[in-house]
Design a protein around this motif. Sequence first.
Motif, PDB file in Angstrom:
ATOM      1  N   ILE A 175       0.880  -1.088  -0.046  1.00  0.00           N
ATOM      2  CA  ILE A 175      -0.030  -0.153   0.026  1.00  0.00           C
ATOM      3  C   ILE A 175       0.863   1.324  -0.034  1.00  0.00           C
ATOM      4  O   ILE A 175       0.640   2.160  -0.785  1.00  0.00           O
ATOM      5  N   GLU A 176       2.075   1.227   0.821  1.00  0.00           N
ATOM      6  CA  GLU A 176       2.718   2.481   0.948  1.00  0.00           C
ATOM      7  C   GLU A 176       3.551   2.526  -0.473  1.00  0.00           C
ATOM      8  O   GLU A 176       3.615   3.806  -0.765  1.00  0.00           O
ATOM      9  N   GLY A 177       4.045   1.509  -1.112  1.00  0.00           N
ATOM     10  CA  GLY A 177       4.731   1.571  -2.369  1.00  0.00           C
ATOM     11  C   GLY A 177       3.710   2.171  -3.361  1.00  0.00           C
ATOM     12  O   GLY A 177       4.054   2.913  -4.260  1.00  0.00           O
ATOM     13  N   PHE A 178       2.549   1.702  -3.579  1.00  0.00           N
ATOM     14  CA  PHE A 178       1.565   2.113  -4.415  1.00  0.00           C
ATOM     15  C   PHE A 178       1.284   3.687  -4.366  1.00  0.00           C
ATOM     16  O   PHE A 178       1.149   4.285  -5.355  1.00  0.00           O
ATOM     17  N   ALA A 179       1.016   3.833  -2.989  1.00  0.00           N
ATOM     18  CA  ALA A 179       0.455   5.076  -2.731  1.00  0.00           C
ATOM     19  C   ALA A 179       1.674   6.255  -3.164  1.00  0.00           C
ATOM     20  O   ALA A 179       1.368   7.245  -3.503  1.00  0.00           O
ATOM     21  N   ASN A 180       2.878   6.008  -2.720  1.00  0.00           N
ATOM     22  CA  ASN A 180       4.081   6.964  -3.245  1.00  0.00           C
ATOM     23  C   ASN A 180       4.064   7.031  -4.637  1.00  0.00           C
ATOM     24  O   ASN A 180       4.404   8.057  -5.088  1.00  0.00           O
ATOM     25  N   ARG A 181       3.970   5.880  -5.478  1.00  0.00           N
ATOM     26  CA  ARG A 181       4.125   5.984  -6.742  1.00  0.00           C
ATOM     27  C   ARG A 181       3.057   6.819  -7.552  1.00  0.00           C
ATOM     28  O   ARG A 181       3.216   7.527  -8.136  1.00  0.00           O
ATOM     29  N   ILE A 182       1.714   6.860  -6.995  1.00  0.00           N
ATOM     30  CA  ILE A 182       0.475   7.508  -7.307  1.00  0.00           C
ATOM     31  C   ILE A 182       0.952   8.976  -6.938  1.00  0.00           C
ATOM     32  O   ILE A 182       0.703  10.074  -7.874  1.00  0.00           O
ATOM     33  N   ASN A 183       1.477   9.309  -5.825  1.00  0.00           N
ATOM     34  CA  ASN A 183       1.721  10.727  -5.414  1.00  0.00           C
ATOM     35  C   ASN A 183       3.121  11.288  -6.363  1.00  0.00           C
ATOM     36  O   ASN A 183       2.788  12.345  -6.395  1.00  0.00           O
ATOM     37  N   LYS A 184       3.923  10.462  -6.637  1.00  0.00           N
ATOM     38  CA  LYS A 184       4.818  10.848  -7.483  1.00  0.00           C
ATOM     39  C   LYS A 184       4.276  11.330  -8.747  1.00  0.00           C
ATOM     40  O   LYS A 184       4.912  12.340  -9.281  1.00  0.00           O
ATOM     41  N   ALA A 185       3.508  10.578  -9.314  1.00  0.00           N
ATOM     42  CA  ALA A 185       2.856  10.720 -10.568  1.00  0.00           C
ATOM     43  C   ALA A 185       1.988  11.903 -10.563  1.00  0.00           C
ATOM     44  O   ALA A 185       2.013  12.758 -11.464  1.00  0.00           O
ATOM     45  N   TYR A 186       1.319  12.138  -9.570  1.00  0.00           N
ATOM     46  CA  TYR A 186       0.157  13.115  -9.164  1.00  0.00           C
ATOM     47  C   TYR A 186       0.395  13.704  -7.951  1.00  0.00           C
ATOM     48  O   TYR A 186      -0.313  13.631  -6.798  1.00  0.00           O
ATOM     49  N   PRO A 187       1.466  14.690  -7.865  1.00  0.00           N
ATOM     50  CA  PRO A 187       1.678  15.162  -6.371  1.00  0.00           C
ATOM     51  C   PRO A 187       0.573  16.049  -5.815  1.00  0.00           C
ATOM     52  O   PRO A 187      -0.012  16.812  -6.720  1.00  0.00           O
TER      53      PRO A 187
END
Length: 295
Positions: free
Chosen positions: A281-293
């Motif tokens: 969950i943390e990894g996926f959320a960080n990936r999404i936040n990086k793509a859409y900060p």
Amino acid sequence: MKLFSNIAKPLSSVCCICAVLLCLNSFMASASNADYSYLPASELKQLQVEGKDVPALLRPWLGNKQLGLTIIVPAFSERADAPGLVSNLRHELNYSGWATLALTPPSLSKAPYFVTHAEEVNKAGEQQNSVPANQEIPDFSAEQLALTQQQQRDFMLSAMAQLDSLGKSFTGKRMLIAIGNSANLVIELLETKHLPMPDILVVINPYSDIASVNKALPQKLAALSIPVLDIQSKDGSSASLATQAQRRVLSPANAPTRYSQQSLALDLSLQVAWNDSLKFIEGFANRINKAYPNR
């Protein structure tokens, strides 16, 4: 995002509906009377559902990272602080930048309890179904099942509609984590646009006990145009395991910020699997936040 034998004379359909309603009312009473006195008073919030207080548990983010609010919906009939995965997520996500708000989910209604009065035993019954003698009679009629499902939907919608005020202090993204049969209900409500879309959806062992509904789950999940993390454990229900491959096949190809399916190596009953789920969950959320900060 802005914020489930028959020698006795059968009961009439009206009485059957009343029996289902009594089951649901019993759940409402148990949900509102659940004892959370062992928790800090600051965590315990109350939502109003059908005129009753229903607990929701809110914890703030901890540390300098402030990504947003995670809403956690346990499986049907579980507590908002269900031991195991739910409790672990609602505590540990706070350290990775997420406030957590765990909801009381809808009930998993029990089959109606029928009582036959003594004077009715010797009376001829009235046939109300055409199930062959060699097949099991369903616990619920189609009418009862539809009523129960509507009650579950209404419960979820009423609870989710009250989240804005509870989460307004936590700016940023909204991540929705739903587990088991609650995940199926959330997918349905999102797909039919009865719930506003979160920024991130996490489903864990999603399934429905109703075969036709479970069969349609992969298509409904694939239709959601939001980032989805799909976690499956080996000890998930047979219904969730049955759709795992199709959920993956129907997902958008080569879209790492759109869909990711992760399989747990160990049973979800083990703490190591809770920690693995947290990392996914943390990894996926960080990936999404990086793509859409966050702005």
